[in-house]
Design an enzyme around this catalytic site. Structure first.
Site, PDB file in Angstrom:
ATOM      1  N   LYS A 360      23.255  24.791  46.222  1.00 30.80           N
ATOM      2  CA  LYS A 360      24.564  25.426  46.346  1.00 30.80           C
ATOM      3  C   LYS A 360      24.382  26.828  46.919  1.00 30.80           C
ATOM      4  CE  LYS A 360      28.840  25.216  43.798  1.00 30.80           C
ATOM      5  NZ  LYS A 360      29.463  24.867  42.526  1.00 30.80           N
ATOM      6  N   GLU A 446      37.915  15.460  30.653  1.00 32.12           N
ATOM      7  CA  GLU A 446      39.073  15.872  29.861  1.00 32.12           C
ATOM      8  C   GLU A 446      39.456  14.836  28.803  1.00 32.12           C
ATOM      9  OE1 GLU A 446      39.077  18.119  33.670  1.00 32.12           O
ATOM     10  OE2 GLU A 446      38.925  15.983  33.162  1.00 32.12           O
ATOM     11  N   ARG A 474      44.836  14.612  33.049  1.00 27.08           N
ATOM     12  CA  ARG A 474      43.795  13.582  33.094  1.00 27.08           C
ATOM     13  C   ARG A 474      43.477  13.032  31.706  1.00 27.08           C
ATOM     14  NH1 ARG A 474      40.144  14.292  37.582  1.00 27.08           N
ATOM     15  NH2 ARG A 474      38.335  14.239  36.206  1.00 27.08           N
TER      16      ARG A 474
END
Length: 715
Positions: A360, A446, A474
């Site tokens: 990243k 979630e 979600r």
């Protein structure tokens, strides 16, 4: 150095600007377009910001000036890069990386995710043919290089701005965006649906789902892989593994440790000595069989079915029915292209998972060194990475939430906190620093977060489940079935409620009032300012016989006077308050929009209209005494909320209707978000488009008083 255009030459002749290229990976002998830079007046090439290093890599100097990108300047769409050699593609990747840093430094946005997939994006668009072939980017925050290579480079300066490019892939924006995203872990499901549709329609295109290891922590990804393995449908899943399984969030002490068993499995795959030895053995054997065989075997067969070399701990994807290839260096364009071409050319391979390793923030030193890898940034200095964060006299609401929750936890050791890979976004990094054993990062999960909190509540703990309003969607079945139905005292802190500016409709918290207030056992609150937020945290901590929730917006507080030591006082359940006494007209606000009601009262006061302003505080239970009083003492009652149809205003009108109060002369109006999605833009532009600004509220009052012309002249 200025760019003078480009020269058209027949491959493999040598461009004046480049070293002799290696043969095109596709072995094409067609016309090749290459960029050529004009010489500077002194005869040299000037100060190159992107150049070749002695070791063969590419060096990028981030000077703050617009980078010179002669090759990228010739690429408007993926078709323009089909004939580029491997060396050209490496140069293109370097220029693309420099361009991303330059563009995002001026707009802000998701930086490091895009930098990490530059080579992957170049390889994908070199091998596959969008929009016929479908590339689905999971979450979509890594899609900036994809946008640049698919005809949108000239508009990147409008990224995340009003009427500009979206920060995520969007089908309405480009045919190259196969699927609109913003939330995680949807790419494999969508890709599988596209692949099945392709087969039913008799088409022959490729479908590629690109999913990060962070998104792999969500159950939907496994549900989709399980179904893909069962259907044995031809599709490609690319697992972009950048060791960020718990998302980009860093703790206050440095990079966050990836959560979950998946990160351990992927680490084993990356570090397997046995795997590396087998690869080298395969390469040495195939060298004896000829160069072409060696290249294919070393780069494909040497990677293929790598799981089988590492024991049962590495057979997860194959057990689900996906053919595994990897791990692969995600920054080696030549290897990526070789593997993609081989998989593409293989007839009926079924579902294939290619595991690539990336970094990243790759290639931009400030991002590589940052704890959060500069995941989400505001405008910054490209030379140093220093972000130009605006100064404010107040803190973000998330910080007030964290500080107040810490104060509650200091006097109540049963309080625990849960978040779904969003410690930084929710402010719970501060709670984790103070109470490391009482803060739980469950990954992008979630559904699990909600039921995990329910389990904690059954044993007498006091869980605060901090999830963005749009992300809690979600886990809604779990909110209903696992929490509300059982009256378990889980406390939901719903951040990013209402409009969210540049992140747009995918992150807009428009629906939480509606979907929480319809639940029979839920206490539903919304603070009008940061002090009220602290009181509602204390209120939620005190509610121990049923679930509760409170919403708060993105952005900073309004400067309210905070309670002593940031510790709130529990409110009386279901009781609002009157802020301004007036006559004829009452504004009943719910949540942070109360501030706009107060501003509207000031505007109207200058026109000799004196309105009452009330802060409802609670949507459920309603303060029915307050509502009766407002209805009885005023001709006009206007409810105002930054939420969808079916929320606070609906509950008020339902109460008034059932009690016959609407049978009289009262004029009732509800001001809510319009029944459509509002695109990304500045918060000011969004609230104007929604019709919820203080001037819109003032105009509504004047119109109901018969002063329509005055309403139209408000400016």
């Amino acid at each position: 150095m200025a760019v003078s255009g480009f020269v058209v030459r027949t491959s493999p002749s040598i461009s004046p600007c480049l070293k002799p290229p290696s043969p095109s990976l596709g072995q094409r002998k067609q016309v090749c377009v290459r960029a050529c830079a004009a010489n500077t007046p002194n005869g040299d090439e000037g100060n190159k910001m992107v150049g070749k290093k002695k070791d063969g890599g590419w060096k990028i100097e981030f000077t703050g000036e617009k980078p010179l990108t002669p090759l990228l300047d010739t690429i408007n769409y993926p078709v323009h890069m089909k004939n580029l050699s491997s060396q050209d593609l490496e140069q293109l990747a370097a220029e693309l990386r420099a361009d991303i840093v330059s563009k995002v430094s001026k707009t802000g946005g998701h930086l490091s995710s895009s930098l990490g997939v530059v080579e992957l994006t170049v390889a994908l668009h070199h091998v596959f043919n969008t929009p016929d072939d479908k590339i689905i980017w999971d979450v979509g925050h890594q899609a900036y290089p994809h946008k640049i290579l698919t005809g949108r480079r000239s508009r990147m300066h409008t990224l995340r701005k009003t009427s500009g490019l979206a920060g995520f892939p969007k089908r309405e924006e480009s045919g190259h965006d196969a699927f609109g995203v913003g939330h995680s872990s949807t790419s494999i499901s969508a890709g599988l649906g596209m692949a099945v549709a392709r087969d039913l329609l008799g088409k022959a295109n490729n479908v590629i789902s690109v999913i990060g290891d962070g998104a792999m922590t969500a159950g939907q990804a496994y549900e989709a892989m399980n179904n893909a393995g069962y259907l044995d449908t031809n599709m490609i899943v690319i697992l972009n593994d950048n060791k960020q399984v718990s998302l980009p969030t860093a703790t206050l002490d440095g990079p966050a440790t990836p959560v979950g068993a998946l990160s351990k499995t992927l680490t084993k795959l990356q570090s397997s000595t046995k795997l590396r030895k087998l690869r080298e053995a395969a390469k040495s054997i195939t060298k004896q069989l000829g160069e072409q065989t060696h290249e294919v075997a070393a780069k494909v067969d040497g990677y293929a079915r790598g799981m089988l070399t590492n024991g049962r701990s590495c057979t997860l994807f194959e057990e689900l029915g996906l053919y595994y290839i990897g791990p692969v260096d995600g920054h080696n364009i030549e290897d990526l292209i070789t593997i993609f071409q081989k998989v593409k050319e293989t007839p009926a391979p079924g579902p294939v998972l290619i595991h690539i390793i990336t970094e990243k923030g790759k290639g931009y030193p400030p991002a590589e060194a940052a704890a959060d890898k500069m995941h989400g940034v505001v405008k910054f200095d490209p030379k140093t990475g220093q972000q130009f964060k605006s100064k404010s006299s107040t803190l973000p609401y998330t910080r007030y939430f964290a500080e107040s929750l810490i104060k509650e936890a200091e006097v109540d050791d049963k309080i625990v906190a849960i978040h779904a890979a969003m410690g930084g976004g929710t402010g719970l990094n501060f709670f984790q620093k103070r109470f490391p054993d009482r803060c739980f990062d469950v990954g992008i999960a979630e559904q699990h977060a909600v039921t995990f909190a329910a389990g904690l509540a059954t044993e007498g703990l006091k869980p605060f489940c901090a999830i963005y309003s749009s992300f809690l969607q979600r886990g809604y079945d779990q909110v209903v079935h696992d929490v509300d139905l059982q009256k378990l005292p889980v406390r939901f802190a719903m951040d990013r409620a209402g409009l969210v500016g540049a992140d747009g409709p995918t992150h807009c918290g428009a629906f939480d009032i509606t979907y929480m207030a319809c639940l029979p056992n839920m206490v539903v609150m919304a603070p009008s300012d940061e002090a009220e937020l602290m009181h509602m945290i204390a209120t939620a901590a005190a509610i121990d016989d049923r679930p509760s929730c409170f919403r708060f917006p993105r952005g900073n507080g309004v400067g309210a006077v905070l309670p002593p030591d940031n510790k709130g006082t529990p409110l009386e359940i279901g009781k609002g308050r009157i802020l301004i006494e007036g006559q004829r007209v009452a504004l009943l606000g719910y949540g942070s929009i109360v501030q706009n009601c107060v501003e509207a009262a000031s505007i109207l006061r200058s026109r000799n209209v004196f309105v009452t302003v009330a802060d409802a505080r609670f949507c459920k239970p309603l303060d029915t005494d307050l509502i009766r009083r407002l209805a009885k003492e005023h001709e006009i009652l206007i409810t105002v909320e930054e939420g969808s149809i079916g929320g606070f205003g609906s509950h008020v009108s339902h109460f008034l209707c059932l009690n016959g109060i609407l049978d009289g002369p009262l004029k009732l109006r509800a001001m809510v978000l319009p029944d459509r999605y509002i695109d990304h833009g500045s918060p000011e532009d969004q609230i104007q488009e929604a019709g919820l600004s203080s001037k819109h509220i003032s105009g509504t009052v004047l119109s109901l008083l018969g002063r329509q012309k005055e309403a139209l002249t408000l400016n």
